[in-house]
Design an enzyme around this catalytic site. Structure first.
Site, PDB file in Angstrom:
ATOM      1  N   THR A 107       0.831  -1.218   0.000  1.00 32.30           N
ATOM      2  CA  THR A 107       0.000   0.000   0.000  1.00 32.30           C
ATOM      3  C   THR A 107       0.861   1.263   0.000  1.00 32.30           C
ATOM      4  OG1 THR A 107      -0.024   0.119   2.399  1.00 32.30           O
ATOM      5  CG2 THR A 107      -1.780  -1.161   1.382  1.00 32.30           C
ATOM      6  N   ASP A 202      21.021   4.763   9.036  1.00 40.38           N
ATOM      7  CA  ASP A 202      22.275   4.036   8.775  1.00 40.38           C
ATOM      8  C   ASP A 202      23.481   4.849   9.225  1.00 40.38           C
ATOM      9  OD1 ASP A 202      21.115   1.785   7.783  1.00 40.38           O
ATOM     10  OD2 ASP A 202      21.381   2.315   5.671  1.00 40.38           O
TER      11      ASP A 202
END
Ligand code: URA
Length: 208
Positions: A107, A202
């Site tokens: 979605t 990250d």
């Protein structure tokens, strides 16, 4: 709703440039996130209410003040985590409530996977912390969760925003003020902010 508040502070500009630099390593990156978040929060909280509180100095009694409203810090997992520490040091009485969101790949909508908010609101000012306001999907969802919880005053604090994210948050929740260190140019095809700083999660957690 008006425009987002973009910091014009020279320290923010200086530190944000170091943060963007691809050669900045994780430890320094985390320090910079902590410092810039504190500076953005300083600007975002300039309208906090205070109540009078007399204080005795070594010389006399004078009028002082204390914060009138309980404050909640709501980091969006995981990259919002690095924004908590500096702000929390400045406001040690703040409560910290985490919200975890992931993107449903079918979605493309954000789905909540972690939320331990108590049944009734315990704070009156909520600061959503998320360094990158990219598509705005997570920010819109986080505001929805907080409004359902009963939060009345919500501010969004980020480091870098894309016009797409600002537009999405503004149009869904025009009452939520947005505070950023910079508003960048656009999103690329992978929904990264350009020029941006890469992946804020990250780079904080050394997982690139
Ligand atoms: N999230 C990030 O970490 N970086 C971006 O550029 C966009 C979303």
């Amino acid at each position: 709703m008006g425009k987002p508040h973009i910091s014009n502070h020279p320290l923010v500009k200086h530190k944000l440039t170091l943060l963007r630099d691809k050669t900045t390593e994780s430890k320094k990156f985390r320090e910079l996130i902590r410092e810039i978040s504190l500076l953005i929060a300083y600007e975002a909280l300039s309208d906090l209410a205070v109540v009078p509180k007399p204080v005795e100095t070594p010389l006399t009694t004078t009028q002082g003040y204390k914060l009138a409203e309980p404050i909640g810090l709501i980091p969006i997992l995981r990259s919002g985590l690095g924004m908590v520490e500096g702000i929390w040091e400045m406001i040690p009485s703040a409560e910290v409530w985490h919200i975890g969101l992931f993107r449903d790949e079918e979605t493309l909508r954000p789905v909540s996977y972690y939320n331990r908010l108590p049944i009734h609101p315990t704070v009156s000012v909520c600061l959503i912390l998320d360094p990158m306001l990219a598509t705005g999907g997570s920010a819109v969802k986080a505001v929805e969760i907080l409004k359902k919880w009963g939060a009345r005053r919500i501010k969004f604090l980020g480091l870098i925003g894309a016009p797409e994210g600002v537009e999405a948050l503004n149009s869904e929740h025009p009452d939520v003020e947005i505070y950023l260190a910079a508003l960048d140019d656009h999103l690329n095809e992978r929904a990264y902010i350009v020029p941006g700083l890469g992946d804020a999660g990250d780079r904080q957690f050394g997982t690139a």
